[in-house]
Design a protein around this motif. Sequence first.
Motif, PDB file in Angstrom:
ATOM      1  N   ALA A 241      -3.662  -8.128  -7.435  1.00 45.25           N
ATOM      2  CA  ALA A 241      -4.028  -7.047  -8.273  1.00 45.25           C
ATOM      3  C   ALA A 241      -3.632  -5.683  -7.483  1.00 45.25           C
ATOM      4  N   PHE A 242      -3.997  -5.685  -6.318  1.00 48.13           N
ATOM      5  CA  PHE A 242      -3.818  -4.327  -5.486  1.00 48.13           C
ATOM      6  C   PHE A 242      -2.327  -4.502  -5.256  1.00 48.13           C
ATOM      7  N   PHE A 243      -1.760  -5.034  -5.181  1.00 49.57           N
ATOM      8  CA  PHE A 243      -0.286  -5.113  -4.844  1.00 49.57           C
ATOM      9  C   PHE A 243       0.423  -4.176  -6.028  1.00 49.57           C
ATOM     10  N   PHE A 244      -0.189  -4.565  -7.285  1.00 45.39           N
ATOM     11  CA  PHE A 244       0.596  -3.981  -8.168  1.00 45.39           C
ATOM     12  C   PHE A 244      -0.117  -2.571  -8.671  1.00 45.39           C
ATOM     13  N   TYR A 245      -1.307  -2.375  -8.433  1.00 45.81           N
ATOM     14  CA  TYR A 245      -1.881  -1.000  -8.838  1.00 45.81           C
ATOM     15  C   TYR A 245      -1.774   0.045  -7.864  1.00 45.81           C
ATOM     16  N   ILE A 246      -2.098  -0.376  -6.702  1.00 45.35           N
ATOM     17  CA  ILE A 246      -1.505   0.691  -5.551  1.00 45.35           C
ATOM     18  C   ILE A 246      -0.070   1.068  -5.359  1.00 45.35           C
ATOM     19  N   ASP A 247       0.744   0.179  -6.138  1.00 51.48           N
ATOM     20  CA  ASP A 247       2.049   0.954  -6.301  1.00 51.48           C
ATOM     21  C   ASP A 247       2.077   2.153  -6.792  1.00 51.48           C
ATOM     22  N   GLY A 248       1.408   2.073  -8.074  1.00 57.31           N
ATOM     23  CA  GLY A 248       1.507   3.450  -8.944  1.00 57.31           C
ATOM     24  C   GLY A 248       0.701   4.608  -8.008  1.00 57.31           C
ATOM     25  N   VAL A 249      -0.356   4.079  -7.407  1.00 53.85           N
ATOM     26  CA  VAL A 249      -1.331   5.295  -6.621  1.00 53.85           C
ATOM     27  C   VAL A 249      -0.317   5.840  -5.627  1.00 53.85           C
ATOM     28  N   HIS A 250       0.481   5.062  -4.556  1.00 50.53           N
ATOM     29  CA  HIS A 250       1.290   5.344  -3.515  1.00 50.53           C
ATOM     30  C   HIS A 250       2.404   6.261  -4.050  1.00 50.53           C
ATOM     31  N   THR A 251       3.021   5.684  -5.205  1.00 56.46           N
ATOM     32  CA  THR A 251       4.365   6.218  -5.634  1.00 56.46           C
ATOM     33  C   THR A 251       4.298   7.566  -6.116  1.00 56.46           C
ATOM     34  N   VAL A 252       3.199   7.859  -6.883  1.00 50.78           N
ATOM     35  CA  VAL A 252       2.712   9.070  -7.394  1.00 50.78           C
ATOM     36  C   VAL A 252       2.474  10.079  -6.383  1.00 50.78           C
ATOM     37  N   ILE A 253       1.879   9.601  -5.188  1.00 48.51           N
ATOM     38  CA  ILE A 253       1.353  10.609  -4.097  1.00 48.51           C
ATOM     39  C   ILE A 253       2.857  10.809  -3.439  1.00 48.51           C
ATOM     40  N   ALA A 254       3.542   9.881  -3.086  1.00 47.21           N
ATOM     41  CA  ALA A 254       4.701  10.109  -2.517  1.00 47.21           C
ATOM     42  C   ALA A 254       5.807  10.966  -3.164  1.00 47.21           C
ATOM     43  N   MET A 255       5.834  10.806  -4.523  1.00 45.05           N
ATOM     44  CA  MET A 255       7.098  11.267  -5.003  1.00 45.05           C
ATOM     45  C   MET A 255       6.739  12.569  -5.936  1.00 45.05           C
ATOM     46  N   ALA A 256       5.416  12.779  -5.974  1.00 49.03           N
ATOM     47  CA  ALA A 256       5.149  14.086  -6.872  1.00 49.03           C
ATOM     48  C   ALA A 256       5.964  15.276  -6.829  1.00 49.03           C
ATOM     49  N   THR A 257       5.622  15.838  -5.490  1.00 46.24           N
ATOM     50  CA  THR A 257       6.261  17.023  -5.173  1.00 46.24           C
ATOM     51  C   THR A 257       7.981  17.075  -5.143  1.00 46.24           C
ATOM     52  N   SER A 258       8.432  15.898  -4.723  1.00 44.26           N
ATOM     53  CA  SER A 258      10.044  15.672  -4.736  1.00 44.26           C
ATOM     54  C   SER A 258      10.528  15.902  -6.373  1.00 44.26           C
ATOM     55  N   LEU A 306      -6.277   2.120 -14.884  1.00 44.76           N
ATOM     56  CA  LEU A 306      -6.098   2.306 -16.513  1.00 44.76           C
ATOM     57  C   LEU A 306      -5.783   3.805 -16.254  1.00 44.76           C
ATOM     58  N   ALA A 307      -6.731   4.697 -15.764  1.00 47.19           N
ATOM     59  CA  ALA A 307      -6.184   6.196 -15.832  1.00 47.19           C
ATOM     60  C   ALA A 307      -4.969   6.536 -15.154  1.00 47.19           C
ATOM     61  N   TYR A 308      -4.453   5.814 -14.071  1.00 46.33           N
ATOM     62  CA  TYR A 308      -3.287   6.035 -13.658  1.00 46.33           C
ATOM     63  C   TYR A 308      -2.098   5.708 -14.565  1.00 46.33           C
ATOM     64  N   VAL A 309      -2.291   4.771 -15.422  1.00 46.56           N
ATOM     65  CA  VAL A 309      -1.176   4.169 -16.345  1.00 46.56           C
ATOM     66  C   VAL A 309      -1.115   5.746 -17.130  1.00 46.56           C
ATOM     67  N   GLY A 310      -2.174   5.999 -17.475  1.00 46.84           N
ATOM     68  CA  GLY A 310      -1.897   7.487 -18.518  1.00 46.84           C
ATOM     69  C   GLY A 310      -1.261   8.596 -17.640  1.00 46.84           C
ATOM     70  N   ILE A 311      -1.683   8.628 -16.401  1.00 45.59           N
ATOM     71  CA  ILE A 311      -1.105   9.744 -15.520  1.00 45.59           C
ATOM     72  C   ILE A 311       0.510   9.456 -15.380  1.00 45.59           C
ATOM     73  N   VAL A 312       0.883   8.308 -15.203  1.00 43.61           N
ATOM     74  CA  VAL A 312       2.216   7.990 -15.095  1.00 43.61           C
ATOM     75  C   VAL A 312       3.046   8.428 -16.311  1.00 43.61           C
ATOM     76  N   THR A 313       2.415   8.176 -17.601  1.00 44.75           N
ATOM     77  CA  THR A 313       3.056   8.231 -18.748  1.00 44.75           C
ATOM     78  C   THR A 313       3.103   9.685 -19.067  1.00 44.75           C
ATOM     79  N   PHE A 314       2.084  10.498 -18.531  1.00 47.03           N
ATOM     80  CA  PHE A 314       2.213  11.883 -18.640  1.00 47.03           C
ATOM     81  C   PHE A 314       3.212  12.563 -17.866  1.00 47.03           C
ATOM     82  N   ALA A 315       3.414  12.184 -16.692  1.00 48.75           N
ATOM     83  CA  ALA A 315       4.534  12.812 -16.001  1.00 48.75           C
ATOM     84  C   ALA A 315       5.652  12.594 -16.436  1.00 48.75           C
TER      85      ALA A 315
END
Length: 417
Positions: A241-258, A306-315
């Motif tokens: 589970a961590f493998f999948f969900y932390i992907d969204g967290v790290h990718t949003v952090i890493a890619m947001a500014t770029s 679940l909140a991060y699913v909404g964040i990625v959709t918003f972005a």
Amino acid sequence: MRYTRLERNWVMYDVGNSALVLLSTSVVPIYFNAINTGASSAELVTAWANAQTIASLVVALLMPILGSIADFAGNKIKFFIGSFFTGLVLCFAQALPMGALPFLVIYVLCTIGLNSSMTFYDAMLCDITDDERMDAVSSSGYAWGYVGSTIPFMLCLALIFLGPSLLGLETLVCTRLSFVITGIWWLAFTLPLIRTYRQRYAKERRPNQTAASIVAETFVGLKGTVRAILSNRALLVFMIAFFFYIDGVHTVIAMATSYGSALGIDSSQLILALLVTQFVAFPSAIIYGRLAGRVGTLKMITIAVLAYVGIVTFAAFFLQSAVEFWILAILVGLFQGGVQALSRSYFGRLIPKDRANEYYGFFDIFGRYASVMGTLLVSVVTSLTHDPSLGVLSIGILLMLGFVMLVKLSRMPGAAV
């Protein structure tokens, strides 16, 4: 909660390294885009994603092996110091004037040093506190890291924005000096932990054991650890589970500014919005730690995913201007620290303490390979479609998979919730 001296010094390392993390996710992508002249928005996003992918992959490959060796008595602090000083030297090196490619190489190596030190640092959690205090201490590390990192960051911003007019320096020169400021801050908040840390749980060395035998024993031990993880169903499901969900967290952090920079959003707006993220994340991480003690750590992790699913959709669908980026930054701040801190402490309660580095090495494999998959997915989809929004949207699938696995874990008998 009153902290012990060692708990406080451990938390302070988060204050130190978070300054570099904040600089790397805000100013550095903009600086890289500025020196990488002539590249399209898709090329810039792809290059940055590839850099994140390489750094994550190297750390994921190294950490289980180095972590297992670090579990021997007296080794953890040595490996921590080695990786920390590697990252520190390369942080200062980024202040040197150079082209885009050499800078990206040094940035990747610096990130490897930083993230390696953070893996050993995470494993220290088992040594510096007990199971009942882990959620609170881990959350405090992220919380104080968020707010503390804003101090050198604001100094860097003042230098970047005011330096050209007050000091007569070019903006790029002021940006390079920000690496020096950040490196000094990182060093200052690391020294107390180095002076006071003592390894509490460790694998004992045999008399006259050689380095070669330690390495050989390490590989044998890794096989045993893999078997132990596979046989512990709750631990295995959580790691997947961590493998999948932390992907969204790290990718949003890493890619947001770029991503925001590629969309043409003003760099000052991007940086100020991410600064707000730090202040929002400070109370949010502490509140998350307290709520975990009331409603359950696993439940709070699931809510954040679940909140991060909404964040990625918003972005992907709504991020077009600075206003939307500010909204995105606030939303990230509400959940970012909580999900990271509770994942770290929840895992720490599931593993044997005397093999913490080794297990956290595998934990890092799952986290880093998730980061590799996320940034690589963004890179591939963006390259194929020439649309960064679709690249961002693609990681929502991985977040949903993580959410499904967490729900499955919550229904398993014996899983700590």
